[in-house]
Design a protein around this motif. Structure first.
Motif, PDB file in Angstrom:
ATOM      1  N   VAL A 126       0.908  -1.274   0.040  1.00  0.00           N
ATOM      2  CA  VAL A 126      -0.008  -0.045   0.084  1.00  0.00           C
ATOM      3  C   VAL A 126       1.182   1.222  -0.152  1.00  0.00           C
ATOM      4  O   VAL A 126       1.968   1.422   0.971  1.00  0.00           O
ATOM      5  CB  VAL A 126      -0.925   0.200   1.194  1.00  0.00           C
ATOM      6  CG1 VAL A 126      -1.783   1.008   1.419  1.00  0.00           C
ATOM      7  CG2 VAL A 126      -1.742  -1.199   1.098  1.00  0.00           C
ATOM      8  N   GLN A 127       0.644   1.974  -0.882  1.00  0.00           N
ATOM      9  CA  GLN A 127       1.677   3.269  -1.251  1.00  0.00           C
ATOM     10  C   GLN A 127       0.877   4.525  -0.776  1.00  0.00           C
ATOM     11  O   GLN A 127      -0.399   4.866  -1.458  1.00  0.00           O
ATOM     12  CB  GLN A 127       2.205   3.259  -2.332  1.00  0.00           C
ATOM     13  CG  GLN A 127       3.085   1.911  -2.787  1.00  0.00           C
ATOM     14  CD  GLN A 127       3.462   1.781  -4.191  1.00  0.00           C
ATOM     15  OE1 GLN A 127       3.580   2.759  -5.083  1.00  0.00           O
ATOM     16  NE2 GLN A 127       3.712   0.782  -4.747  1.00  0.00           N
ATOM     17  N   SER A 128       1.395   5.402  -0.213  1.00  0.00           N
ATOM     18  CA  SER A 128       0.787   6.776   0.105  1.00  0.00           C
ATOM     19  C   SER A 128       1.819   7.816   0.363  1.00  0.00           C
ATOM     20  O   SER A 128       3.055   7.475   0.665  1.00  0.00           O
ATOM     21  CB  SER A 128      -0.278   6.674   1.439  1.00  0.00           C
ATOM     22  OG  SER A 128       0.431   5.963   2.427  1.00  0.00           O
ATOM     23  N   PHE A 129       1.471   8.944   0.258  1.00  0.00           N
ATOM     24  CA  PHE A 129       2.044  10.053   0.816  1.00  0.00           C
ATOM     25  C   PHE A 129       2.482  10.073   2.297  1.00  0.00           C
ATOM     26  O   PHE A 129       1.650   9.610   3.132  1.00  0.00           O
ATOM     27  CB  PHE A 129       1.708  11.428   0.347  1.00  0.00           C
ATOM     28  CG  PHE A 129       1.741  11.576  -0.940  1.00  0.00           C
ATOM     29  CD1 PHE A 129       2.761  11.499  -1.963  1.00  0.00           C
ATOM     30  CD2 PHE A 129       0.575  11.993  -1.733  1.00  0.00           C
ATOM     31  CE1 PHE A 129       2.933  11.620  -3.365  1.00  0.00           C
ATOM     32  CE2 PHE A 129       0.214  11.879  -3.197  1.00  0.00           C
ATOM     33  CZ  PHE A 129       1.423  11.977  -3.927  1.00  0.00           C
ATOM     34  N   ALA A 130       3.860  10.209   2.600  1.00  0.00           N
ATOM     35  CA  ALA A 130       4.078  10.237   4.164  1.00  0.00           C
ATOM     36  C   ALA A 130       3.168  11.126   4.864  1.00  0.00           C
ATOM     37  O   ALA A 130       3.069  10.560   6.259  1.00  0.00           O
ATOM     38  CB  ALA A 130       5.626  10.442   4.087  1.00  0.00           C
ATOM     39  N   ALA A 131       3.031  12.093   4.314  1.00  0.00           N
ATOM     40  CA  ALA A 131       2.038  12.852   5.208  1.00  0.00           C
ATOM     41  C   ALA A 131       0.842  12.505   5.457  1.00  0.00           C
ATOM     42  O   ALA A 131       0.157  13.001   6.685  1.00  0.00           O
ATOM     43  CB  ALA A 131       1.929  14.276   4.271  1.00  0.00           C
ATOM     44  N   SER A 187      -4.160  13.477  -6.886  1.00  0.00           N
ATOM     45  CA  SER A 187      -5.354  14.492  -6.800  1.00  0.00           C
ATOM     46  C   SER A 187      -6.073  14.344  -5.594  1.00  0.00           C
ATOM     47  O   SER A 187      -6.945  15.273  -5.241  1.00  0.00           O
ATOM     48  CB  SER A 187      -6.188  14.142  -8.013  1.00  0.00           C
ATOM     49  OG  SER A 187      -6.902  12.610  -7.688  1.00  0.00           O
ATOM     50  N   GLY A 188      -5.977  13.407  -4.641  1.00  0.00           N
ATOM     51  CA  GLY A 188      -6.543  13.060  -3.420  1.00  0.00           C
ATOM     52  C   GLY A 188      -7.815  12.475  -3.502  1.00  0.00           C
ATOM     53  O   GLY A 188      -8.501  12.613  -2.453  1.00  0.00           O
ATOM     54  N   LYS A 189      -8.177  11.880  -4.566  1.00  0.00           N
ATOM     55  CA  LYS A 189      -9.390  10.992  -4.781  1.00  0.00           C
ATOM     56  C   LYS A 189      -9.339   9.762  -3.869  1.00  0.00           C
ATOM     57  O   LYS A 189     -10.140   9.491  -3.254  1.00  0.00           O
ATOM     58  CB  LYS A 189      -9.529  10.665  -6.126  1.00  0.00           C
ATOM     59  CG  LYS A 189     -10.009  11.841  -6.909  1.00  0.00           C
ATOM     60  CD  LYS A 189     -10.239  11.170  -8.489  1.00  0.00           C
ATOM     61  CE  LYS A 189     -10.453  12.542  -9.334  1.00  0.00           C
ATOM     62  NZ  LYS A 189     -10.861  11.886 -10.715  1.00  0.00           N
TER      63      LYS A 189
END
Length: 341
Positions: A126-131, A187-189
């Motif tokens: 699962v990949q996501s922005f660290a923030a 895009s934050g979706k």
């Protein structure tokens, strides 16, 4: 007189047959600069070239394939499933494909076998922005993740959640085309995506200029085989020792690239008009090098597999529903033509 006419009439046919045979041989062979006869060989990748594929280009540049009598043509792929099908149908001599696609293909009657899995620790993650603060499986509760219906990642994600005390209902999966998953996160979706640590993550970081964090399945209780070399029945049965030579050459190319990752990535220059930037390629390949072994194969050459690791992978995808009729390991892996550790 009749016999003479008959004999005379046969001569042109014999010449035609000999010429046709010679032309057929020429189509399958070439001659190196040093005068060595080489077998023309096609390898279709799992996707358009990215960092993971550096060893093939490096091996070609360093003449490792040539040393094994192979004139290698590397072709872009359009997904492991299509590569498995093309390899089984004989439209390519060899393929580079994800093991789940190989298992599913064999399950459906495709005549293809693995000659050795090289990425033995899955890059599934699962990949996501660290923030976003998704640092542990529990942090996924209430989140939305981009996934593609029916693929290996989406099929195994429920097993990953279960192994970490969660239920599939804890996370919303937004069905997304593979090419659109990165855009969905940027895009934050969605809060993250299901992808491979050796592929999407570095691209996402480069595009958004933000740090990316990974929840690797392998670090949270779930591992299975990923990409490896495959061949169809036509190649395995009809071209002598080609499969053994190709497997050995691929193993040597990976070992050489592991020792010199910088030059290996540089060898990819011009490989595709869609090639990622060099910094992305470098990060992709660095990550790929962390995936080469399981505990059972540490210290062995790239591509050396064990029956126990194969069995574990088959069991995972039987549980995930991607393999309806699990077979013995030998139905999926040709250890005879593969790598001896």
């Amino acid at each position: 007189m009749h016999a003479r006419r008959l004999l005379t009439g046969l001569v042109p046919l014999a010449l035609v047959a000999a010429t046709a045979t010679a032309c057929g041989d020429d189509e399958k062979t070439s001659v190196s600069d040093s005068g060595k006869r080489l077998d023309k060989v096609t390898l279709t990748l799992n996707w358009y070239p990215y960092g993971e594929h550096a060893p093939f280009y490096y091996g070609k540049k360093q003449k490792i394939f040539e040393e094994h009598g192979i004139d290698l043509e590397i072709r872009a792929g359009q997904g492991s499933q299509k590569t498995v099908q093309a390899t089984g149908a004989g439209r390519t001599d060899f393929g580079w494909a994800d093991t789940p696609a190989v298992l599913a293909g064999v399950d459906q009657g495709v005549k293809v076998k693995s000659l050795g899995v090289f990425l033995q620790t899955t890059p599934a993650s699962v990949q996501s922005f660290a923030a976003e603060g998704i640092a542990a499986p529990d942090d996924l509760k209430g989140r939305t993740v981009a996934g593609t219906a029916g693929d290996a990642l989406t099929k195994t994600f429920p097993i990953f959640l279960e192994k970490n005390g969660m239920d599939v209902s804890d996370v919303e999966i937004q069905n997304t085309d593979p090419a659109g998953k990165i855009a969905a996160v940027i895009s934050g979706k969605t809060d993250g995506l299901l992808g491979y640590a050796s592929d999407q993550g570095p691209t996402m970081r480069s595009k958004a200029k933000k740090d990316v964090s990974y929840l690797r399945f392998s670090e949270h209780g779930l591992n299975f085989y990923s990409n490896g070399l495959i061949a169809g029945a036509k190649t395995l049965r009809g071209r002598g020792d080609l499969a053994e030579r190709m497997t050995q050459a691929v193993s040597e190319a990976w070992a050489a690239a592991e020792k010199k990752p910088g030059p290996a990535v540089a060898a990819m220059e011009g490989a595709s008009g869609q090639l990622p930037p060099k910094d992305v390629l470098s990060e992709q390949f660095r990550t790929t090098l962390t995936l080469l072994h399981t505990d059972a194969t540490k210290g062995k050459v790239p591509g050396a597999n064990t029956e126990a690791d194969w069995k574990q992978t088959i069991d995972v995808f039987a549980e995930a529903g991607m393999v309806k009729n699990p077979k013995s390991v030998t139905e999926y892996w040709d250890s005879v033509k593969g790598i001896e550790g």
